[in-house]
Design an enzyme around this catalytic site. Structure first.
Site, mmCIF file in Angstrom:
data_model
loop_
_atom_site.group_PDB
_atom_site.id
_atom_site.type_symbol
_atom_site.label_atom_id
_atom_site.label_comp_id
_atom_site.label_asym_id
_atom_site.label_seq_id
_atom_site.Cartn_x
_atom_site.Cartn_y
_atom_site.Cartn_z
ATOM 1 N N LYS A 13 0.825 -1.220 0.000
ATOM 2 C CA LYS A 13 0.000 0.000 0.000
ATOM 3 C C LYS A 13 0.856 1.266 0.000
ATOM 4 C CE LYS A 13 -2.232 -0.416 3.934
ATOM 5 N NZ LYS A 13 -1.782 -1.639 4.539
ATOM 6 N N ARG A 85 -10.210 2.056 8.574
ATOM 7 C CA ARG A 85 -9.782 0.708 8.919
ATOM 8 C C ARG A 85 -10.882 -0.126 9.546
ATOM 9 N NH1 ARG A 85 -3.849 1.271 9.007
ATOM 10 N NH2 ARG A 85 -2.895 -0.589 9.832
ATOM 11 N N ARG A 119 11.130 -6.075 5.618
ATOM 12 C CA ARG A 119 10.777 -4.647 5.614
ATOM 13 C C ARG A 119 11.637 -3.873 6.617
ATOM 14 N NH1 ARG A 119 4.534 -2.715 5.530
ATOM 15 N NH2 ARG A 119 4.461 -3.065 7.768
ATOM 16 N N ARG A 151 10.321 -2.450 11.976
ATOM 17 C CA ARG A 151 9.308 -1.842 12.836
ATOM 18 C C ARG A 151 8.972 -2.800 13.968
ATOM 19 N NH1 ARG A 151 4.462 0.198 9.012
ATOM 20 N NH2 ARG A 151 3.242 -0.529 10.783
ATOM 21 N N ARG A 162 -2.323 -7.677 14.158
ATOM 22 C CA ARG A 162 -2.689 -6.690 13.132
ATOM 23 C C ARG A 162 -3.407 -7.374 11.966
ATOM 24 N NH1 ARG A 162 2.689 -4.508 11.646
ATOM 25 N NH2 ARG A 162 1.661 -2.946 10.377
#
Ligand code: AMP
Length: 204
Positions: A13, A85, A119, A151, A162
């Protein structure tokens, strides 16, 4: 043009939103990135939202709506990445603003999880992937020379939470906009460039 981009964690995204923002001159608004910046700066807002981000939980709707309204003030062209969301946020948003299209990047959880392992980002939120979007010097941000790290909320236990919230809450929002004919579904399990081209074709 007013766009929203949906998809699970690491569906691409942020990367696609950045590309579209440049190409169509849109403001890229990611409440997650805004809040990570506030946390880094240790602002009052940052202190308020920190526990939610650390646990991978949704920040209360009133806080998010304020962030979105501030970010979109006087903006005619934008791409929202990470909002709405859940259905409460979507219904609240529907009352204040309309948009043209919502892009849904479809990616299986297995791919999401694999991608998350690679990531990385710097403390200012510039993001990379060790395989798909590597920095010029490993471990160092191209833009500001700062160290790259994973992260905290990308680590396994928080990531699972999540993803659970994504399936439980965000998919309902996607169905809501599908019923209004606003959704463009794109196979997100392709290279960055292939996904980008598929989005361009669908928007044109
Ligand atoms: P993201 O950068 O989009 O993956 O978001 C990181 C975290 O920020 C999420 O796990 C939530 O804790 C919080 N967050 C981001 N966007 C929202 C939103 N629209 N509503 C509530 N919490 C959010």
């Amino acid at each position: 043009m007013k766009l929203i981009i949906f998809g699970p964690q690491a569906s691409g995204k942020g990367t696609q939103a950045e590309k579209l923002a440049q190409e169509y001159n849109l403001k890229h608004v990611s409440p997650g990135a805004i809040m990570r910046h506030e946390i880094e700066q240790n602002t009052i807002l940052g202190q308020k939202v920190k526990p939610y981000l650390e646990q991978g939980q949704l920040v209360p709707t009133n806080v998010i709506l304020e962030i979105i309204q501030n970010a979109l003030k006087n903006e005619n062209d934008f791409i929202l990445d990470g909002f709405p969301r859940d259905i409460e946020q979507a219904l609240a948003f529907d009352k204040i603003l309309s948009f043209d299209k919502a892009i849904f990047l479809k990616v299986p959880d297995k791919v999401s999880k694999e991608r998350i392992q690679g990531r990385r980002e710097c403390e200012d939120g510039h993001d990379y992937h060790i395989l798909y979007k590597p920095p010029k010097i490993p471990g160092i941000c191209d833009e500001d020379g700062k160290k790259l790290h994973m992260r905290e909320d990308d680590k396994d236990n928080i990531l699972n939470e999540r993803l659970r919230i994504y399936h439980e809450n965000t998919e309902e929002v996607i169905r809501h906009y599908e019923s209004l004919g606003k959704i463009i579904t794109i196979n997100g399990d392709q290279t960055i460039e292939e996904v980008h081209q598929a989005i361009q074709r669908a928007l044109n």
